[in-house]
Design an enzyme around this catalytic site. Structure first.
Site, PDB file in Angstrom:
ATOM      1  N   TYR A  25       1.454   3.790   8.904  1.00 53.46           N
ATOM      2  CA  TYR A  25       0.692   4.835   8.207  1.00 53.46           C
ATOM      3  C   TYR A  25       0.498   6.112   9.029  1.00 53.46           C
ATOM      4  O   TYR A  25      -0.138   7.049   8.556  1.00 53.46           O
ATOM      5  CB  TYR A  25      -0.672   4.274   7.781  1.00 53.46           C
ATOM      6  CG  TYR A  25      -0.548   3.077   6.852  1.00 53.46           C
ATOM      7  CD1 TYR A  25       0.047   3.215   5.605  1.00 53.46           C
ATOM      8  CD2 TYR A  25      -0.996   1.817   7.229  1.00 53.46           C
ATOM      9  CE1 TYR A  25       0.187   2.120   4.750  1.00 53.46           C
ATOM     10  CE2 TYR A  25      -0.871   0.719   6.382  1.00 53.46           C
ATOM     11  CZ  TYR A  25      -0.269   0.885   5.155  1.00 53.46           C
ATOM     12  OH  TYR A  25      -0.126  -0.191   4.302  1.00 53.46           O
ATOM     13  N   ASP A  89      -5.188   0.361 -17.024  1.00 57.95           N
ATOM     14  CA  ASP A  89      -5.745   0.658 -18.357  1.00 57.95           C
ATOM     15  C   ASP A  89      -6.539   1.963 -18.325  1.00 57.95           C
ATOM     16  O   ASP A  89      -6.447   2.769 -19.258  1.00 57.95           O
ATOM     17  CB  ASP A  89      -6.652  -0.490 -18.830  1.00 57.95           C
ATOM     18  CG  ASP A  89      -5.856  -1.705 -19.285  1.00 57.95           C
ATOM     19  OD1 ASP A  89      -4.653  -1.564 -19.572  1.00 57.95           O
ATOM     20  OD2 ASP A  89      -6.444  -2.801 -19.345  1.00 57.95           O
ATOM     21  N   HIS A 102       2.184   6.889  -2.406  1.00 56.86           N
ATOM     22  CA  HIS A 102       2.050   5.890  -1.337  1.00 56.86           C
ATOM     23  C   HIS A 102       2.591   6.500  -0.052  1.00 56.86           C
ATOM     24  O   HIS A 102       3.676   7.121  -0.056  1.00 56.86           O
ATOM     25  CB  HIS A 102       2.829   4.618  -1.659  1.00 56.86           C
ATOM     26  CG  HIS A 102       2.324   3.935  -2.882  1.00 56.86           C
ATOM     27  ND1 HIS A 102       1.192   3.156  -2.870  1.00 56.86           N
ATOM     28  CD2 HIS A 102       2.762   3.959  -4.153  1.00 56.86           C
ATOM     29  CE1 HIS A 102       0.965   2.713  -4.096  1.00 56.86           C
ATOM     30  NE2 HIS A 102       1.890   3.195  -4.893  1.00 56.86           N
ATOM     31  N   LEU A 103       1.876   6.291   1.025  1.00 53.00           N
ATOM     32  CA  LEU A 103       2.330   6.812   2.321  1.00 53.00           C
ATOM     33  C   LEU A 103       3.623   6.134   2.759  1.00 53.00           C
ATOM     34  O   LEU A 103       4.560   6.782   3.229  1.00 53.00           O
ATOM     35  CB  LEU A 103       1.242   6.553   3.377  1.00 53.00           C
ATOM     36  CG  LEU A 103      -0.064   7.330   3.168  1.00 53.00           C
ATOM     37  CD1 LEU A 103      -1.193   6.698   3.977  1.00 53.00           C
ATOM     38  CD2 LEU A 103       0.124   8.785   3.552  1.00 53.00           C
TER      39      LEU A 103
END
Ligand code: CA2
Length: 151
Positions: A25, A89, A102-103
Site C-alpha cells: 500500500y 445495494d 483500489h490501491l
C-alpha cells in the site's frame, strides 16, 4: 455557481495506511492521500469531502447521504468490496457517477480479492495504481460531470 461536491469514501483499515504493509500500500498516510485528493479537486474546480470508516453501516449511510448531496462518489470499499451485498445495494440506488478505486491490483492478489460486489454498481473501476488512482478518478468524474452539463 457552486462547485460540484465529490465524496471520497475510504473503508476499513485504510486509516492504517503508511503504518504497515508498505510493499502493498506504499508508505504514505491517509492524511497524505486526502491532501492529494483536495489539491487535485481544487485544480479541477470540484469541492471535496473525504471520509474513512471501519464500519460497514456507516459506509452505507454515507453512500445514502451522497444521493442527496453529492455530484459524484469515489469509494475504496477495502475488504467490504469482496463481501458486502448491502453496500452494493446502497450504491445501486445512487444515481450519481461512482468510481471504485483500489490501491493494489486486486486481480494480482489472492483469489478472494478478484471479485468485487461494488464493481457491479460502479461507473468505472481503477486498481493497482496506488494514490494516482484517486487522482485519475477525480479527473474521470470531472469529465463525466462536464459531459452531463453539455447534454
Ligand atoms: O487495494 C486496495 O485498495 C484494497 O481495497 C485494500 C483493502 C483490501 O482488503 C482490498 O482487497 C484491496 C485493505 C485495506 C487495508 O489497508 C491497510 C493499509 C495499511 C496497513 C494495513 C492495511
Amino acid at each position: 455557481m457552486a462547485a460540484p461536491l465529490i465524496l471520497v469514501l475510504n473503508g476499513p483499515n485504510l486509516n492504517m495506511l503508511g503504518t504497515r504493509e508498505p510493499e502493498i500500500y506504499g508508505s504514505a498516510t491517509l492524511d497524505d492521500l486526502e491532501t492529494l485528493c483536495a489539491e487535485t479537486a481544487e485544480g479541477l474546480g470540484l469541492a471535496i469531502e473525504c471520509r474513512q470508516t471501519n464500519l460497514e453501516g456507516e459506509l452505507i449511510s454515507w453512500v445514502q447521504e451522497a444521493r442527496e448531496r453529492a455530484a459524484g462518489l469515489i469509494i475504496n470499499p477495502a475488504g467490504y468490496s469482496h463481501t458486502s451485498v448491502a453496500l452494493m445495494d446502497a450504491l445501486l440506488a445512487v444515481d450519481i457517477p461512482v468510481i471504485e478505486v483500489h490501491l493494489s491490483n486486486i486481480h494480482k492478489r489472492e483469489s478472494f480479492r478478484h471479485h468485487s460486489y461494488v464493481s457491479r454498481a460502479a461507473t468505472g473501476v481503477i486498481c493497482g495504481l496506488g494514490f494516482a488512482g484517486y487522482r485519475l478518478a477525480l479527473i474521470a468524474l470531472s469529465d463525466i460531470l462536464e459531459e452531463e452539463d453539455d447534454q
